[in-house]
Design an enzyme around this catalytic site. Structure first.
Site, PDB file in Angstrom:
ATOM      1  N   LYS A 156      46.035  45.569 127.335  1.00  0.00           N
ATOM      2  CA  LYS A 156      46.086  44.365 128.392  1.00  0.00           C
ATOM      3  C   LYS A 156      45.015  43.496 128.260  1.00  0.00           C
ATOM      4  O   LYS A 156      45.106  42.313 128.596  1.00  0.00           O
ATOM      5  CB  LYS A 156      45.850  45.463 129.581  1.00  0.00           C
ATOM      6  N   SER A 199      47.752  43.768 133.825  1.00  0.00           N
ATOM      7  CA  SER A 199      47.078  45.009 134.766  1.00  0.00           C
ATOM      8  C   SER A 199      45.731  44.533 134.981  1.00  0.00           C
ATOM      9  O   SER A 199      45.063  44.029 134.521  1.00  0.00           O
ATOM     10  CB  SER A 199      47.120  46.326 134.006  1.00  0.00           C
ATOM     11  N   TYR A 214      45.280  51.803 126.036  1.00  0.00           N
ATOM     12  CA  TYR A 214      46.006  50.981 127.121  1.00  0.00           C
ATOM     13  C   TYR A 214      45.465  49.619 127.594  1.00  0.00           C
ATOM     14  O   TYR A 214      45.812  48.493 127.510  1.00  0.00           O
ATOM     15  CB  TYR A 214      46.708  51.669 128.177  1.00  0.00           C
TER      16      TYR A 214
END
Length: 256
Positions: free
Chosen positions: A168, A146, A164
């Site tokens: 990543k 991402s 999150y």
């Protein structure tokens, strides 16, 4: 893509969204695709969306990548049934944009995100690499990253990155670690990180078509096309990182 015809690709998180598009597109270019998902019955539904001549090449296996034993047994089944893993797309991931990092009662969801987005990828990559090394095959590992794995942008109100973005960022480091380890094996195994911006998906109301109607965004098909691109490069070319961002287009303008 000719060298991948009849080769075996494993796509995790293939039941919907980006993973579903990747599974369908890889099948259409002649690969034998095993969609790994917690909802394996969705793969059967996905198969019926394919042209009839491609349906036989899409298979579904139920597996939760957070659970080590399930990953090991699933990849062993694929090895036995299909002869090995040539391409792995680590697409399975979890993100709840409504969850705050330090809100009470979110410990289990944070743990689930870490175990899926990091530990699950490590487990799947290990098993795929084992298959490639056993057969001395120059396969390809693709990690679905991402843009938040490289920097943490400011989000609109009511959107939160929680843990999150951290997972990543870890995946960015993990991809480079994989590249270094694979290079030492001298098998020609490639590793690529794909880092899209916001992708429209019906999995979350935050990223539905309606929610993103006035916000630049990508489609799952856009990301799937990136997968085909990195797989289609010559054997001596490795796309280590591919970042994909949407641009705003005035739809009212006539474009010629």
């Amino acid at each position: 893509m000719e060298r991948w015809v009849n080769r075996v690709a494993v796509v995790t998180g293939a039941s919907s969204g980006i993973g579903a598009e990747i599974a369908k597109d890889l099948t259409k270019v002649g690969m034998v695709v095993i969609g790994v998902a917690r909802r394996a019955e969705k793969i059967d539904e996905l198969r019926m969306e394919l042209p009839e001549e491609h349906r036989k090449n899409l298979h579904g296996i139920k597996c939760n990548v957070m659970i080590e034993d399930e990953v090991t047994s699933t990849f062993a089944q694929i090895e036995e049934q299909f002869g090995g893993i040539d391409v792995l797309v680590n697409n399975a991931g979890i993100y709840d944009p409504s969850m705050k990092l330090f809100q009470e009662g979110n410990a289990s969801k944070i743990s689930e995100t870490i175990n899926t987005n990091i530990t699950g990828i490590i487990s799947c990559t290990r098993e795929a690499f084992k298959s490639m090394k056993k057969r001395q095959f120059p396969g390809h590992i693709i990690n679905m990253n991402s843009i938040s794995g490289h920097y943490v942008p400011n989000l609109p109100t009511d959107y939160y990155f929680n843990v999150y973005a951290a997972t990543k960022h870890a995946l960015t480091a993990l991809t480079e670690t994989e590249r270094q380890e694979f290079a030492k094996e001298k098998l020609g195994i490639k590793v690529s990180s794909i880092s899209p911006g916001i992708v429209q998906t019906e999995l979350s109301p935050h990223f539905s078509k309606e929610a993103l109607s006035d916000f630049p965004h990508l489609s799952p098909q856009d990301v799937s096309q990136a997968i085909l691109y990195v797989l289609g490069t010559p054997s001596h070319v490795q796309v280590q990182e591919l970042t994909i961002k949407p641009i705003r287009i005035n739809r009212s303008e006539n474009v010629s």
